[in-house]
Design a protein around this motif. Structure first.
Motif, PDB file in Angstrom:
ATOM      1  N   LYS A  25       0.883  -1.123  -0.064  1.00  0.00           N
ATOM      2  CA  LYS A  25       0.073  -0.101  -0.066  1.00  0.00           C
ATOM      3  C   LYS A  25       1.023   1.210   0.052  1.00  0.00           C
ATOM      4  O   LYS A  25       1.911   1.258   0.028  1.00  0.00           O
TER       5      LYS A  25
ATOM      6  N   ARG B  51      -9.074   4.194  -2.706  1.00  0.00           N
ATOM      7  CA  ARG B  51      -8.889   3.793  -1.010  1.00  0.00           C
ATOM      8  C   ARG B  51      -8.191   2.764  -0.588  1.00  0.00           C
ATOM      9  O   ARG B  51      -7.173   2.656   0.275  1.00  0.00           O
ATOM     10  N   GLU B  52      -8.370   1.451  -1.545  1.00  0.00           N
ATOM     11  CA  GLU B  52      -7.677   0.204  -1.066  1.00  0.00           C
ATOM     12  C   GLU B  52      -6.281   0.363  -1.234  1.00  0.00           C
ATOM     13  O   GLU B  52      -5.430  -0.633  -0.761  1.00  0.00           O
TER      14      GLU B  52
ATOM     15  N   LEU C 146      -4.233   2.813  -0.269  1.00  0.00           N
ATOM     16  CA  LEU C 146      -3.743   3.841   0.494  1.00  0.00           C
ATOM     17  C   LEU C 146      -3.720   3.424   1.725  1.00  0.00           C
ATOM     18  O   LEU C 146      -4.580   2.609   2.408  1.00  0.00           O
ATOM     19  N   ALA C 147      -2.662   3.707   2.604  1.00  0.00           N
ATOM     20  CA  ALA C 147      -2.536   3.022   4.036  1.00  0.00           C
ATOM     21  C   ALA C 147      -2.472   4.387   4.858  1.00  0.00           C
ATOM     22  O   ALA C 147      -2.697   4.062   6.353  1.00  0.00           O
ATOM     23  N   GLY C 148      -2.614   5.332   4.307  1.00  0.00           N
ATOM     24  CA  GLY C 148      -2.570   6.740   5.292  1.00  0.00           C
ATOM     25  C   GLY C 148      -2.166   7.854   4.489  1.00  0.00           C
ATOM     26  O   GLY C 148      -1.490   7.831   3.368  1.00  0.00           O
ATOM     27  N   TYR C 149      -2.377   9.116   5.002  1.00  0.00           N
ATOM     28  CA  TYR C 149      -2.066  10.426   4.714  1.00  0.00           C
ATOM     29  C   TYR C 149      -1.537  11.209   5.791  1.00  0.00           C
ATOM     30  O   TYR C 149      -1.789  11.305   6.707  1.00  0.00           O
TER      31      TYR C 149
ATOM     32  N   SER D 151      -7.260  10.923  12.457  1.00  0.00           N
ATOM     33  CA  SER D 151      -7.396   9.564  13.007  1.00  0.00           C
ATOM     34  C   SER D 151      -6.570   9.223  13.928  1.00  0.00           C
ATOM     35  O   SER D 151      -5.619   9.780  14.271  1.00  0.00           O
TER      36      SER D 151
ATOM     37  N   PHE E  74      -8.270  14.109   2.200  1.00  0.00           N
ATOM     38  CA  PHE E  74      -7.967  12.828   2.322  1.00  0.00           C
ATOM     39  C   PHE E  74      -8.582  12.160   3.633  1.00  0.00           C
ATOM     40  O   PHE E  74      -8.693  11.073   3.748  1.00  0.00           O
TER      41      PHE E  74
ATOM     42  N   LEU F 124     -10.883   9.366   2.716  1.00  0.00           N
ATOM     43  CA  LEU F 124     -10.209   8.281   1.931  1.00  0.00           C
ATOM     44  C   LEU F 124      -9.378   7.404   2.731  1.00  0.00           C
ATOM     45  O   LEU F 124      -9.314   6.320   2.266  1.00  0.00           O
ATOM     46  N   THR F 125      -8.785   7.775   3.709  1.00  0.00           N
ATOM     47  CA  THR F 125      -7.957   7.121   4.639  1.00  0.00           C
ATOM     48  C   THR F 125      -7.385   7.745   5.869  1.00  0.00           C
ATOM     49  O   THR F 125      -7.997   8.945   6.062  1.00  0.00           O
ATOM     50  N   ASP F 126      -6.755   7.135   6.634  1.00  0.00           N
ATOM     51  CA  ASP F 126      -6.397   7.705   7.954  1.00  0.00           C
ATOM     52  C   ASP F 126      -5.487   8.948   7.746  1.00  0.00           C
ATOM     53  O   ASP F 126      -4.413   8.726   7.036  1.00  0.00           O
TER      54      ASP F 126
END
Ligand code: HGY
Ligand code: MN
Ligand code: MN
Length: 413
Positions: A77, A184-185, A187-190, A333, A365, A368-370
């Motif tokens: 990711k 989304r799938e 990404l592990a984070g921003y 998050s 973001f 979309l992600t953490d």
């Protein structure tokens, strides 16, 4: 120049910030707005810096500068670490750019030390967060987050140039923006490192802090139309003075926003074709309303728009409002807050959590992600959006080490 053994990362980052600040639209001070020659030069300079650190670099259709560092793990990711390289007018050197340069220097350090993070790293310099040229924020990050609104292509700048034409003139294909959206799938984070732009860390003698949430923000452009006339012949009682109406609007906004967790600002005001002996027939102004609580912000917006209509009616002018931003307050998050807090503690500093009154690309973001943000202490009372913006080299070094520690300890699973 000798390496500052105390703060090698910090020293390198501040030198690079000075280098990027050399590109400006104005002979004095730093102004770098979307797709100006200075903005394009900065993008090319950031691309060269990223490439020199070993990142695989592209400048995308929204003028974001993207540097990728692939993991050796298959199907890894991605963690995006970014901030913006555009500036407000007469800006400081660190708003946005500090976060880009910290990420770039840490990516370089990881590559020099052959560290595999078990996730891909994307360092992104977003092209437009301040919303200066086209009165719309987050063009770059909204494109990457899949939230870009194509109706903005027709938005025009003060010279009547459309956003689409500005992109084409800079060699970009506006139609390619939609394909920039990350999934989304994947990404592990921003993560984003940013100057605090306030006094809290300075007051508590802390180098860095963990951002808990980012305030909601409503922005409007207001056009007041009255009746132009001769300043020497129209009796005061017969006037429909657009600027006087705008002045009453500004004081009303100030009064309505005098309550906890609410901020109201009229950042610019213009009397087009005004003259010293001419009663203003037209006045344009901006509205910026912010709160950490969306209900508080929405209630203030409703009241202000109603009051504007009342002022206009009473003064015999018209007022037209165009909403240009409606960004909800977003939490950072818990997972990313804890990641930053644990790294700050490992570095030996007290963990201070604080909200952000300023908006940031991270907002785009949050669905979309953490998302996680780290603030860096500012000097000069915390001032920002000013040439007096300042940071300490040791604080920047601490922030870089905290980001490095977060990335090394992050489990993308
Ligand atoms: O206005 C803001 O909060 C940010 O500086 N764009
Ligand atoms: Mn800013
Ligand atoms: Mn910023």
């Amino acid at each position: 120049m000798s390496v500052d053994r105390e703060a090698p990362f910090g020293q390198r980052i501040l030198l690079l910030a000075d280098r990027l600040a050399a590109w400006s639209e104005t002979p004095d001070g730093l102004t770098c707005t979307f797709l100006s020659p200075a903005h394009i030069a900065v993008a090319n300079d950031i691309a060269a810096l990223m490439a020199a650190t070993g990142l695989v670099v592209t400048i995308d259709a929204a003028a974001n500068v993207v540097g990728r560092r692939a993991s050796r793990s298959p199907q890894a990711k991605t963690i995006i670490v970014g901030s913006h390289y555009d500036t407000v007018r007469n800006a400081g050197k660190y708003d946005g750019r500090l976060g880009i340069l910290i990420a770039l220097v840490i990516a370089e350090h990881l590559t020099q030390n052959n560290v595999d993070l078990h996730f891909d790293l994307e360092v992104i310099a977003f092209s437009e967060e301040e919303g200066v040229r086209f009165s719309t924020s987050y063009i770059g990050s909204s494109a990457v987050a899949g939230l870009f609104n194509p109706s903005l292509f027709d938005r025009r700048d003060d010279n009547g140039v459309s956003l689409a034409d500005a992109l084409r003139a800079a060699g970009h294909n506006p139609e390619a923006i939609v394909a920039l959206a990350r999934r989304r799938e994947d990404l592990a984070g921003y993560l984003e490192v940013h100057i605090e732009q306030g006094p809290a860390l300075l007051a508590e003698s802390l180098p860095v802090g963990v951002v808990t949430e980012i305030s909601g923000n409503s922005r409007f452009l207001v056009t007041v139309e009255g009746e132009a006339g001769h300043a020497g012949t129209v009796p005061m009682a017969d006037r429909h003075d657009a600027a006087a109406a705008a002045a009453e609007i500004i004081l009303m906004v100030e009064q309505r926003c005098r309550q906890p967790d609410l901020l109201g600002t009229v950042g610019w005001l213009s009397v087009p074709d005004g003259a010293i002996n001419l009663i203003p027939g037209r006045c344009e102004l901006s509205l910026d309303i912010r709160s950490g609580n969306d209900a508080t912000r929405k209630s203030a917006v409703r009241n202000i728009l109603t009051n504007i209509a009342g002022i206009a009616k009473r003064r015999g002018v018209t007022a037209a409002n165009t909403e240009v931003l409606d960004a909800a307050a977003v939490p950072c998050s818990p997972r990313m807050q804890e990641a930053f807090a644990a790294s700050i503690a490992r570095a030996g500093y007290a963990v201070r959590r604080l909200p952000s009154g300023a908006g940031h690309d991270a907002v785009m973001f949050s669905g979309l992600t953490d998302i996680g943000m780290l603030f860096v202490r500012c000097g000069n009372g915390g001032v920002s959006h000013s040439p007096r913006e300042s940071v300490d080299v040791r604080d920047v070094d601490v922030a870089a080490r905290v980001l490095l520690d977060v990335l090394i300890n992050f489990n993308p699973a």
